[in-house]
Motif scaffolding. Structure first.
Motif, PDB file in Angstrom:
ATOM      1  N   TYR A  96       0.865  -1.177   0.000  1.00  0.00           N
ATOM      2  CA  TYR A  96       0.000   0.000   0.000  1.00  0.00           C
ATOM      3  C   TYR A  96       0.905   1.231   0.000  1.00  0.00           C
ATOM      4  O   TYR A  96       2.126   1.098   0.067  1.00  0.00           O
ATOM      5  CB  TYR A  96      -0.914  -0.006   1.223  1.00  0.00           C
ATOM      6  CG  TYR A  96      -1.840  -1.205   1.257  1.00  0.00           C
ATOM      7  CD1 TYR A  96      -3.030  -1.197   0.554  1.00  0.00           C
ATOM      8  CD2 TYR A  96      -1.501  -2.350   1.964  1.00  0.00           C
ATOM      9  CE1 TYR A  96      -3.878  -2.294   0.568  1.00  0.00           C
ATOM     10  CE2 TYR A  96      -2.340  -3.461   1.979  1.00  0.00           C
ATOM     11  CZ  TYR A  96      -3.525  -3.422   1.283  1.00  0.00           C
ATOM     12  OH  TYR A  96      -4.355  -4.515   1.296  1.00  0.00           O
ATOM     13  N   ALA A  97       0.336   2.396  -0.063  1.00  0.00           N
ATOM     14  CA  ALA A  97       1.137   3.616  -0.160  1.00  0.00           C
ATOM     15  C   ALA A  97       2.087   3.785   1.024  1.00  0.00           C
ATOM     16  O   ALA A  97       3.240   4.170   0.846  1.00  0.00           O
ATOM     17  CB  ALA A  97       0.230   4.830  -0.278  1.00  0.00           C
ATOM     18  N   ASP A  98       1.628   3.499   2.239  1.00  0.00           N
ATOM     19  CA  ASP A  98       2.454   3.741   3.424  1.00  0.00           C
ATOM     20  C   ASP A  98       2.714   2.502   4.273  1.00  0.00           C
ATOM     21  O   ASP A  98       3.308   2.589   5.336  1.00  0.00           O
ATOM     22  CB  ASP A  98       1.822   4.821   4.289  1.00  0.00           C
ATOM     23  CG  ASP A  98       0.461   4.399   4.834  1.00  0.00           C
ATOM     24  OD1 ASP A  98      -0.110   3.415   4.335  1.00  0.00           O
ATOM     25  OD2 ASP A  98      -0.026   5.062   5.758  1.00  0.00           O
ATOM     26  N   SER A  99       2.261   1.339   3.825  1.00  0.00           N
ATOM     27  CA  SER A  99       2.442   0.114   4.598  1.00  0.00           C
ATOM     28  C   SER A  99       2.372  -1.106   3.684  1.00  0.00           C
ATOM     29  O   SER A  99       1.988  -1.004   2.526  1.00  0.00           O
ATOM     30  CB  SER A  99       1.385   0.005   5.696  1.00  0.00           C
ATOM     31  OG  SER A  99       0.099  -0.118   5.122  1.00  0.00           O
ATOM     32  N   CYS A 100       2.742  -2.241   4.246  1.00  0.00           N
ATOM     33  CA  CYS A 100       2.619  -3.531   3.567  1.00  0.00           C
ATOM     34  C   CYS A 100       1.987  -4.515   4.527  1.00  0.00           C
ATOM     35  O   CYS A 100       2.427  -4.633   5.678  1.00  0.00           O
ATOM     36  CB  CYS A 100       3.987  -4.076   3.159  1.00  0.00           C
ATOM     37  SG  CYS A 100       4.850  -3.105   1.931  1.00  0.00           S
ATOM     38  N   ALA A 101       0.950  -5.191   4.096  1.00  0.00           N
ATOM     39  CA  ALA A 101       0.343  -6.269   4.871  1.00  0.00           C
ATOM     40  C   ALA A 101       0.995  -7.563   4.416  1.00  0.00           C
ATOM     41  O   ALA A 101       1.070  -7.833   3.220  1.00  0.00           O
ATOM     42  CB  ALA A 101      -1.161  -6.304   4.640  1.00  0.00           C
ATOM     43  N   MET A 102       1.487  -8.346   5.369  1.00  0.00           N
ATOM     44  CA  MET A 102       2.232  -9.543   5.009  1.00  0.00           C
ATOM     45  C   MET A 102       1.779 -10.744   5.828  1.00  0.00           C
ATOM     46  O   MET A 102       1.279 -10.602   6.941  1.00  0.00           O
ATOM     47  CB  MET A 102       3.735  -9.316   5.216  1.00  0.00           C
ATOM     48  CG  MET A 102       4.288  -8.270   4.274  1.00  0.00           C
ATOM     49  SD  MET A 102       6.031  -7.870   4.514  1.00  0.00           S
ATOM     50  CE  MET A 102       6.813  -9.418   4.385  1.00  0.00           C
ATOM     51  N   ASP A 103       1.983 -11.920   5.243  1.00  0.00           N
ATOM     52  CA  ASP A 103       1.771 -13.195   5.925  1.00  0.00           C
ATOM     53  C   ASP A 103       3.069 -13.970   5.829  1.00  0.00           C
ATOM     54  O   ASP A 103       3.696 -14.018   4.770  1.00  0.00           O
ATOM     55  CB  ASP A 103       0.647 -13.993   5.265  1.00  0.00           C
ATOM     56  CG  ASP A 103      -0.702 -13.329   5.442  1.00  0.00           C
ATOM     57  OD1 ASP A 103      -1.099 -13.112   6.595  1.00  0.00           O
ATOM     58  OD2 ASP A 103      -1.353 -13.028   4.423  1.00  0.00           O
ATOM     59  N   HIS A 112      -0.005 -13.051  10.416  1.00  0.00           N
ATOM     60  CA  HIS A 112      -0.262 -11.848   9.628  1.00  0.00           C
ATOM     61  C   HIS A 112       0.334 -10.659  10.385  1.00  0.00           C
ATOM     62  O   HIS A 112       0.188 -10.555  11.595  1.00  0.00           O
ATOM     63  CB  HIS A 112      -1.765 -11.650   9.435  1.00  0.00           C
ATOM     64  CG  HIS A 112      -2.101 -10.451   8.614  1.00  0.00           C
ATOM     65  ND1 HIS A 112      -1.993 -10.440   7.239  1.00  0.00           N
ATOM     66  CD2 HIS A 112      -2.512  -9.216   8.967  1.00  0.00           C
ATOM     67  CE1 HIS A 112      -2.348  -9.245   6.791  1.00  0.00           C
ATOM     68  NE2 HIS A 112      -2.656  -8.490   7.815  1.00  0.00           N
ATOM     69  N   PHE A 113       1.014  -9.783   9.647  1.00  0.00           N
ATOM     70  CA  PHE A 113       1.591  -8.598  10.281  1.00  0.00           C
ATOM     71  C   PHE A 113       1.677  -7.465   9.272  1.00  0.00           C
ATOM     72  O   PHE A 113       1.488  -7.669   8.077  1.00  0.00           O
ATOM     73  CB  PHE A 113       2.968  -8.905  10.899  1.00  0.00           C
ATOM     74  CG  PHE A 113       4.019  -9.298   9.898  1.00  0.00           C
ATOM     75  CD1 PHE A 113       5.017  -8.405   9.546  1.00  0.00           C
ATOM     76  CD2 PHE A 113       4.054 -10.561   9.345  1.00  0.00           C
ATOM     77  CE1 PHE A 113       6.011  -8.760   8.654  1.00  0.00           C
ATOM     78  CE2 PHE A 113       5.039 -10.935   8.455  1.00  0.00           C
ATOM     79  CZ  PHE A 113       6.019 -10.030   8.099  1.00  0.00           C
ATOM     80  N   VAL A 114       1.930  -6.264   9.779  1.00  0.00           N
ATOM     81  CA  VAL A 114       2.014  -5.073   8.941  1.00  0.00           C
ATOM     82  C   VAL A 114       3.364  -4.414   9.182  1.00  0.00           C
ATOM     83  O   VAL A 114       3.814  -4.299  10.335  1.00  0.00           O
ATOM     84  CB  VAL A 114       0.879  -4.085   9.283  1.00  0.00           C
ATOM     85  CG1 VAL A 114       1.030  -2.793   8.506  1.00  0.00           C
ATOM     86  CG2 VAL A 114      -0.472  -4.717   8.987  1.00  0.00           C
ATOM     87  N   ILE A 115       3.994  -4.003   8.103  1.00  0.00           N
ATOM     88  CA  ILE A 115       5.223  -3.227   8.211  1.00  0.00           C
ATOM     89  C   ILE A 115       4.981  -1.844   7.618  1.00  0.00           C
ATOM     90  O   ILE A 115       4.138  -1.672   6.760  1.00  0.00           O
ATOM     91  CB  ILE A 115       6.415  -3.927   7.514  1.00  0.00           C
ATOM     92  CG1 ILE A 115       6.124  -4.222   6.047  1.00  0.00           C
ATOM     93  CG2 ILE A 115       6.793  -5.200   8.264  1.00  0.00           C
ATOM     94  CD1 ILE A 115       7.306  -4.796   5.273  1.00  0.00           C
ATOM     95  N   LYS A 116       5.706  -0.879   8.139  1.00  0.00           N
ATOM     96  CA  LYS A 116       5.593   0.496   7.664  1.00  0.00           C
ATOM     97  C   LYS A 116       6.944   0.981   7.197  1.00  0.00           C
ATOM     98  O   LYS A 116       7.987   0.503   7.649  1.00  0.00           O
ATOM     99  CB  LYS A 116       5.076   1.385   8.779  1.00  0.00           C
ATOM    100  CG  LYS A 116       3.728   0.959   9.307  1.00  0.00           C
ATOM    101  CD  LYS A 116       2.859   2.127   9.576  1.00  0.00           C
ATOM    102  CE  LYS A 116       1.515   1.627  10.056  1.00  0.00           C
ATOM    103  NZ  LYS A 116       0.456   2.302   9.471  1.00  0.00           N
ATOM    104  N   ARG A 117       6.926   1.954   6.301  1.00  0.00           N
ATOM    105  CA  ARG A 117       8.171   2.512   5.792  1.00  0.00           C
ATOM    106  C   ARG A 117       8.945   3.132   6.957  1.00  0.00           C
ATOM    107  O   ARG A 117       8.425   3.920   7.727  1.00  0.00           O
ATOM    108  CB  ARG A 117       7.893   3.563   4.721  1.00  0.00           C
ATOM    109  CG  ARG A 117       9.147   4.000   3.997  1.00  0.00           C
ATOM    110  CD  ARG A 117       8.854   4.920   2.837  1.00  0.00           C
ATOM    111  NE  ARG A 117       8.090   4.311   1.771  1.00  0.00           N
ATOM    112  CZ  ARG A 117       8.606   3.557   0.816  1.00  0.00           C
ATOM    113  NH1 ARG A 117       9.878   3.280   0.799  1.00  0.00           N
ATOM    114  NH2 ARG A 117       7.850   3.077  -0.129  1.00  0.00           N
ATOM    115  N   ALA A 118      10.214   2.748   7.087  1.00  0.00           N
ATOM    116  CA  ALA A 118      11.070   3.275   8.155  1.00  0.00           C
ATOM    117  C   ALA A 118      11.475   4.710   7.815  1.00  0.00           C
ATOM    118  O   ALA A 118      11.657   5.049   6.661  1.00  0.00           O
ATOM    119  CB  ALA A 118      12.296   2.400   8.315  1.00  0.00           C
ATOM    120  N   LYS A 119      11.619   5.504   8.840  1.00  0.00           N
ATOM    121  CA  LYS A 119      11.985   6.911   8.639  1.00  0.00           C
ATOM    122  C   LYS A 119      13.463   7.116   8.764  1.00  0.00           C
ATOM    123  O   LYS A 119      14.184   6.421   9.363  1.00  0.00           O
ATOM    124  CB  LYS A 119      11.254   7.782   9.659  1.00  0.00           C
ATOM    125  CG  LYS A 119       9.767   7.732   9.424  1.00  0.00           C
ATOM    126  CD  LYS A 119       9.035   8.587  10.410  1.00  0.00           C
ATOM    127  CE  LYS A 119       7.540   8.457  10.123  1.00  0.00           C
ATOM    128  NZ  LYS A 119       6.718   9.227  10.926  1.00  0.00           N
TER     129      LYS A 119
END
Length: 119
Positions: A96-103, A112-119
């Protein structure tokens, strides 16, 4: 007649550009936390590199850094595996634009977990 053709071509180009912006760019560092089947939380970071439909890079956790293997991208869906201490852990995800849903598959048990773009 020429004005109609020009207007149609211009609108088509705008649509293509907008669609390209709407798809997330996986390149770069992403971070999050995975809940394992035994109830532990593992902080993870992925450094993705995209080349066409090929996904490479690294994954990091408290266990160290491993390479991403067999990485593929199809639209906003992607998959890869990592090998930790001789065991492959397949991942599937959606960007997605600001995150990724992953399995992640822990040998028959998935998380199932979500990662976000690191700053």
């Amino acid at each position: 007649m020429k004005k109609k053709i020009f207007t149609t071509a211009l609108l088509s180009c705008c649509f293509v550009i907008c669609m390209a912006v709407a798809f997330a760019d996986l390149n770069g560092k992403w971070s999050g936390s995975i809940n394992t089947p035994d109830g532990n939380a593992i902080d993870v970071a992925y450094n993705f590199k995209v080349d066409g439909e090929k996904l490479t890079g690294t994954a990091e956790s408290q266990m160290g850094e491993v390479t991403i293997d067999n990485g593929k991208i199809n639209g906003d869906n992607f998959s890869f595996s990592v090998n930790v201490s001789g065991t492959d852990y397949p991942h599937k995800g959606k960007a997605y634009a600001d995150s990724c849903a992953m399995d992640i598959d822990f040998g028959g048990s998935s998380s199932h977990f979500v990662i976000k773009r690191a700053k």
